[in-house]
Design an enzyme around this catalytic site. Structure first.
Site, PDB file in Angstrom:
ATOM      1  N   HIS A 187      41.688 -14.790  58.622  1.00  0.00           N
ATOM      2  CA  HIS A 187      42.516 -13.997  59.299  1.00  0.00           C
ATOM      3  C   HIS A 187      41.909 -13.115  60.336  1.00  0.00           C
ATOM      4  O   HIS A 187      41.047 -12.360  60.206  1.00  0.00           O
ATOM      5  CB  HIS A 187      43.095 -13.037  58.381  1.00  0.00           C
ATOM      6  N   HIS A 211      45.659  -8.138  68.211  1.00  0.00           N
ATOM      7  CA  HIS A 211      47.007  -8.068  67.143  1.00  0.00           C
ATOM      8  C   HIS A 211      47.956  -7.105  67.549  1.00  0.00           C
ATOM      9  O   HIS A 211      49.135  -7.292  67.412  1.00  0.00           O
ATOM     10  CB  HIS A 211      46.350  -7.516  65.707  1.00  0.00           C
TER      11      HIS A 211
END
Length: 181
Positions: A6, A47
């Site tokens: 991730h 992100h």
């Protein structure tokens, strides 16, 4: 069972950086990354909608050009483009989960740009697109864009646009098609 990194090997390296992805590649079946669109229309891997948390700068990604974002650092690393990450993973047998970060801002054309990069690097069979925003036909737009392009290599010279009067998606001649011929 499949193991995905991730945002790369983010426990040891700055998240969503080339260093984090490179460190994860020997150990995983895939990587997950997040894509935002810059002011000048480039796809960058970060992100958050802002650079505040992960870099030494501040402000919204959508309000900065790629050149401005290149000047920022996250523990010595710069924000990579989607193309740079694809170039890194192309030689490895991994899947890439590209999360289109459209839940806060509706980046015009992000699906098409992401698909073009996927095709350019020959990763159509190894990329999965995800998004938390499926409103407004985003999922069907990506599906239609994929069908607009050949899955055997180069994209066809077409551009997808939304007809705001009818909410439809239409194909139109792409002025940048020569880049892919």
């Amino acid at each position: 069972m499949h193991l995905y990194a991730h945002r790369g090997y983010s426990a040891k390296h700055p998240e969503n950086t080339l260093r984090a992805f490179e460190a994860a590649l020997p150990y995983v079946d895939g990587i997950e990354l997040d894509v935002q669109r810059t002011k000048d229309g480039r796809l960058v891997v970060i992100h958050d909608e802002t650079v505040d948390r992960t870099t030494d700068g501040s402000g919204y990604v959508k309000d900065m050009t790629l050149r401005q974002l290149r000047a920022l650092r996250s523990e010595g690393e710069r924000i990579p483009t989607l193309e740079e990450v694809f170039a890194l993973v192309a030689a490895h047998d991994v899947t890439v989960n590209v999360e289109l970060k459209t839940d806060r801002f509706d980046y015009s054309g992000i699906e098409q740009l992401a698909w073009l990069a996927t095709e350019e690097f020959g990763l159509a069979d190894r990329v999965v697109f995800s998004s938390f925003n499926l409103d407004g036909g985003r999922a069907s737009r990506l599906g239609r864009i994929r069908r607009t392009y050949s899955s055997r290599g180069r994209p066809r010279p077409a551009r997808v646009r939304r007809d705001s009067r009818r909410g439809e998606i239409k194909r139109k001649r792409n002025r940048d098609a020569a880049l892919y011929d």
